[in-house]
Write an enzyme that holds these catalytic residues in place. Structure first.
Site: not given
Ligand code: DGL
Length: 271
Positions: A74-76, A153, A185-187, A11-12, A43-44
């Site tokens: 990570c979805n992105t 984060e 988003c996994t966050h 993931d990011s 990453y978004g």
């Molecule tokens: N956890 C991430 C996701 O699922 C990335 C979030 C990010 O870095 O912007 O998209």
């Protein structure tokens, strides 16, 4: 000597830990290698090209440990680079978008599903496409929430600032008929209590973690690669940025001590 092949999860940052934790719960004998690209999170807002480049770098790094599967938690990065990574490695690569969409379609009664995610994920339209493939008439309401990942984060899961950020970002979604909201988003599962407070009890939150872990189990089972016996594994964690915050959040989320290896990328790769 028998060496257990691990599952590599990336993931990011700390977001993919929401998937890793569920994999640990459902598949306790599997060894996990977790990589958080904390030096380059979020990453978004980045371009697809940049995200694909970062994802390739992480996969190239993890492949030296001979994993039996790669999970892009990570979805992105799933939206930007799942197919690219699949075409580059000879082991199964799992993303998190289809599993989340499947879970939502299985649950919605009103047929109106919300999706919140990063700018990259929402702009890609990947959830809408995955949801419509499963249920062509589903109504999808999408919203990008660029302020959520930096809060996570920083370890700021529950505070007045967090509540206000969540309320001002998604409070207006309450005006729709949605009964299901995908945390795309996994966050975001780190903020689940606050998101639920803002959305109210009528809306069920979906994290792709459960469904992704089930997909991982099914693929490993089909390939005869499921680990069922032996001692409980020691998982390994890598991060590219400040190891202190990463370690603190990881230990808090998993409820145990971890072994962490900071990874220093060559300078030109750090953007
Ligand atoms: N956890 C991430 C996701 O699922 C990335 C979030 C990010 O870095 O912007 O998209």
């Amino acid at each position: 000597m028998f060496v257990q092949q691990p599952i590599a999860i990336l993931d990011s940052g700390v977001g993919g830990l929401t998937v890793a934790k569920e994999v640990m719960r459902q598949l306790p004998r599997e060894k996990i290698l977790y990589f958080g690209d904390t030096a380059r999170t979020p990453y978004g807002p980045r371009s697809s090209e940049e995200i694909i480049h970062f994802t390739r770098e992480i996969v190239d790094y993890l492949i030296q440990f001979n994993p039996k599967m790669i999970v892009i938690a990570c979805n992105t990065a799933t939206a930007a680079g799942l197919e690219d990574i699949r075409s580059r490695v000879a082991i199964p690569v799992v993303g998190v978008i289809k599993p989340g969409a499947r879970a939502a379609i299985g649950l919605t009664v009103t047929g109106c599903v919300g999706v919140i995610g990063t700018e990259g994920t929402i702009k890609s339209g990947a959830y809408e496409q995955a949801l419509r493939e499963l249920s062509p008439n589903v109504e999808v309401i999408s919203e990008a929430c660029p302020r959520f990942v930096p809060l996570v984060e920083k370890g700021n899961f529950r505070s007045i600032e967090t509540y206000e950020t969540v309320r001002s970002s998604i409070g207006h979604l309450r005006g729709f008929q949605m009964d299901t909201l995908i945390l795309g988003c996994t966050h975001y599962p780190f903020l689940a209590e606050t998101i639920s407070e803002v959305m109210g009890q009528r809306v069920t939150l979906i994290s792709s973690a459960d469904e992704t872990a089930r997909e991982i189990r099914d693929i490993l089972y089909k390939n005869g690669k499921l680990s069922r016996e032996g001692a409980l594994p020691v998982h390994q964690f890598f991060c590219s940025g400040d190891p202190r915050m990463f370690k603190k959040i990881t230990q808090q989320w998993l409820g145990k001590q971890i072994e962490l290896t900071p990874v220093v990328w060559q300078v030109p790769n750090i953007v």
